[in-house]
Design an enzyme around this catalytic site. Structure first.
Site, PDB file in Angstrom:
ATOM      1  N   GLY A  46      41.950  28.115  63.414  1.00  0.00           N
ATOM      2  CA  GLY A  46      43.465  28.126  62.897  1.00  0.00           C
ATOM      3  C   GLY A  46      44.183  29.159  63.342  1.00  0.00           C
ATOM      4  O   GLY A  46      43.855  30.560  63.222  1.00  0.00           O
ATOM      5  N   CYS A 129      42.903  25.744  53.668  1.00  0.00           N
ATOM      6  CA  CYS A 129      42.046  27.029  53.784  1.00  0.00           C
ATOM      7  C   CYS A 129      41.943  27.630  52.547  1.00  0.00           C
ATOM      8  O   CYS A 129      43.024  27.960  52.035  1.00  0.00           O
ATOM      9  CB  CYS A 129      42.523  28.024  54.975  1.00  0.00           C
ATOM     10  SG  CYS A 129      41.366  29.178  55.110  1.00  0.00           S
ATOM     11  N   ILE A 190      36.842  16.618  55.293  1.00  0.00           N
ATOM     12  CA  ILE A 190      37.439  17.720  54.391  1.00  0.00           C
ATOM     13  C   ILE A 190      37.333  18.972  54.786  1.00  0.00           C
ATOM     14  O   ILE A 190      36.460  19.140  55.733  1.00  0.00           O
ATOM     15  CB  ILE A 190      36.545  17.605  52.787  1.00  0.00           C
ATOM     16  CG1 ILE A 190      35.084  17.888  53.078  1.00  0.00           C
ATOM     17  CG2 ILE A 190      36.774  16.231  52.153  1.00  0.00           C
ATOM     18  CD1 ILE A 190      34.330  17.916  51.915  1.00  0.00           C
ATOM     19  N   GLY A 242      32.612  17.077  57.129  1.00  0.00           N
ATOM     20  CA  GLY A 242      31.734  17.643  56.065  1.00  0.00           C
ATOM     21  C   GLY A 242      30.311  17.374  56.115  1.00  0.00           C
ATOM     22  O   GLY A 242      29.825  16.229  55.823  1.00  0.00           O
TER      23      GLY A 242
HETATM   24  C1  LIG Z   1      33.111  29.710  59.866  1.00  0.00           C
HETATM   25  C2  LIG Z   1      34.064  28.413  59.551  1.00  0.00           C
HETATM   26  C3  LIG Z   1      35.356  28.981  59.841  1.00  0.00           C
HETATM   27  C4  LIG Z   1      36.390  27.735  59.678  1.00  0.00           C
HETATM   28  N1  LIG Z   1      37.555  27.958  60.069  1.00  0.00           N
HETATM   29  C5  LIG Z   1      38.522  26.810  59.807  1.00  0.00           C
HETATM   30  C6  LIG Z   1      39.886  27.221  60.442  1.00  0.00           C
HETATM   31  O1  LIG Z   1      40.394  27.962  60.999  1.00  0.00           O
HETATM   32  N2  LIG Z   1      40.760  26.094  60.063  1.00  0.00           N
HETATM   33  C7  LIG Z   1      40.519  24.797  59.517  1.00  0.00           C
HETATM   34  O2  LIG Z   1      41.107  23.914  59.382  1.00  0.00           O
HETATM   35  N3  LIG Z   1      39.000  24.739  59.121  1.00  0.00           N
HETATM   36  C8  LIG Z   1      38.239  25.732  59.223  1.00  0.00           C
HETATM   37  N4  LIG Z   1      36.984  25.582  58.759  1.00  0.00           N
HETATM   38  C9  LIG Z   1      36.544  24.275  58.241  1.00  0.00           C
HETATM   39  C10 LIG Z   1      35.638  23.180  59.165  1.00  0.00           C
HETATM   40  O3  LIG Z   1      36.657  22.906  60.309  1.00  0.00           O
HETATM   41  C11 LIG Z   1      35.369  21.959  58.256  1.00  0.00           C
HETATM   42  O4  LIG Z   1      36.398  21.389  57.804  1.00  0.00           O
HETATM   43  C12 LIG Z   1      34.383  22.183  57.216  1.00  0.00           C
HETATM   44  O5  LIG Z   1      33.489  23.331  57.700  1.00  0.00           O
HETATM   45  C13 LIG Z   1      33.560  20.986  56.931  1.00  0.00           C
HETATM   46  O6  LIG Z   1      32.707  20.618  58.071  1.00  0.00           O
HETATM   47  P1  LIG Z   1      31.363  21.101  58.501  1.00  0.00           P
HETATM   48  O7  LIG Z   1      30.487  20.683  57.083  1.00  0.00           O
HETATM   49  O8  LIG Z   1      30.726  20.025  59.399  1.00  0.00           O
HETATM   50  O9  LIG Z   1      31.236  22.205  58.848  1.00  0.00           O
HETATM   51  C14 LIG Z   1      35.969  26.611  59.153  1.00  0.00           C
HETATM   52  C15 LIG Z   1      34.714  26.211  58.721  1.00  0.00           C
HETATM   53  C16 LIG Z   1      33.680  27.343  58.858  1.00  0.00           C
HETATM   54  C17 LIG Z   1      32.046  27.057  58.527  1.00  0.00           C
END
Ligand SMILES: Cc1cc2nc3c(=O)[nH]c(=O)nc-3n(C[C@H](O)[C@H](O)[C@H](O)COP(=O)(O)O)c2cc1C
Length: 303
Positions: A46, A129, A190, A242
């Site tokens: 981000g 976020c 999500i 997610g």
């Molecule tokens: C350590 C970390 C940092 C993240 N930073 C961002 C970000 O900068 N921008 C964003 O849109 N989502 C961010 N996310 C969210 C993820 O892109 C994703 O939407 C969320 O973790 C759900 O997917 P997952 O369960 O596969 O991780 C972050 C997630 C994690 C775990």
């Protein structure tokens, strides 16, 4: 041979697997384990107009079946992204999406305007976020505000525009409808679910930010339900995520209505997760005699 390609508005991805923002940096560290040209796309960390150090540590905590993070948008700022990271990312042979997370409408508009003049393939507008005090989730939890911000960003760019939604709302379908009405090309969902971990002995929150965003397998059923809710509400494509850990999870998201998917937390456990998901989806489709992965979208038969 299974045709892996998917269409997200005007953008063709070579396969539906996108590395999720914030879990893949700008791809530099991940290239030692992966052939990044094999991925459908990479969504950058981000971005904000100015560099950010993020929140104070501790900013990650493991939970049952998940991860709680409060990184707080640590990033080098848009200028460093454009000068250093984007040229590198564009050399990787995959679709590059800039994830932007301005703290105000004006900041998002300014970033979209600058990105429009670059060769980035698309913009993911992060209205979700949970770990910063201004902007982001504050916009993303109000349908009128989503509409206002997306309309303003849309006016600045003809790039494919994905709007990333927060699950921390009563009706995510209403938020997706607002994004669609304002001209989004797709919605991604999500982002993380707001959570709290407590250290019983010190009686303090584990994270220095007190609360954080929950991701990983623990959130998968919530995410699937939200993808399905949104699928029945909007006509624009959905990029679902997610808790996706493998190809089976990814196909489930497509059955619920996603046209593409993102892999996030899994990358932190197994850095080859994205590439593995591509391989596994291909194998599943072969075993089910599907000629195109895109045929899975929305195939779930509700009772
Ligand atoms: C350590 C970390 C940092 C993240 N930073 C961002 C970000 O900068 N921008 C964003 O849109 N989502 C961010 N996310 C969210 C993820 O892109 C994703 O939407 C969320 O973790 C759900 O997917 P997952 O369960 O596969 O991780 C972050 C997630 C994690 C775990």
């Amino acid at each position: 041979m299974v045709n892996l390609a998917v269409q997200i508005g005007s953008l063709t991805l070579k396969n539906p697997v996108v590395a999720a923002s914030g879990t893949f940096g700008f791809g530099r560290e991940m290239q030692q384990w992966n052939d990044l040209s094999q991925l459908g796309a990479i969504s950058s960390k981000g971005l904000t107009l100015n560099p950010r150090l993020g929140n104070d540590p501790p900013r990650v905590a493991e939970t049952s079946g998940g991860l709680l993070n409060s990184v707080g948008l640590q990033n080098p700022g848009l200028q460093a992204f454009l000068a250093t990271e984007l040229p590198f990312m564009k050399s990787l042979g995959t679709t590059i999406i800039a994830n932007i997370a301005g703290h105000s409408l004006e900041e998002n508009v300014a970033m979209a305007e600058q990105l429009d003049a670059t060769d980035v393939d698309g913009i993911e507008l992060n209205l979700s976020c949970p770990n910063v005090s201004k902007g982001c989730m504050a916009f993303g939890s109000s349908a009128p505000m989503i509409e206002e911000v997306v309309r303003a960003v849309r006016a600045q760019t003809t790039k494919p525009l994905w709007v990333k939604l927060t699950p921390n709302v009563t009706s995510i379908a209403d938020m997706a409808l607002a994004a669609e009405a304002a001209g989004a090309d797709a919605v991604s969902l999500i982002n993380t679910l707001l959570g709290l971990a407590i250290d019983r002995k010190s009686r303090r929150p584990v994270l220095r930010n007190n609360t954080g965003g929950l991701s990983g397998p623990a959130v998968k059923p919530v995410a699937l339900r939200m993808v399905w809710d949104v699928y029945r509400a909007v006509r624009i494509p959905i990029i679902g995520m997610g808790g996706i850990m493998n190809g089976e999870d990814a196909i489930e998201f497509m059955l619920a209505g996603a046209s593409a998917i993102q892999v996030g937390t899994a990358n932190l456990i197994r850095p080859t997760a994205c590439q593995d998901v591509v391989t596994q989806m291909n194998l599943i489709a072969q075993s089910e005699n599907m000629s195109r992965l895109s045929e899975y979208t929305g195939l779930m038969q509700p009772w």
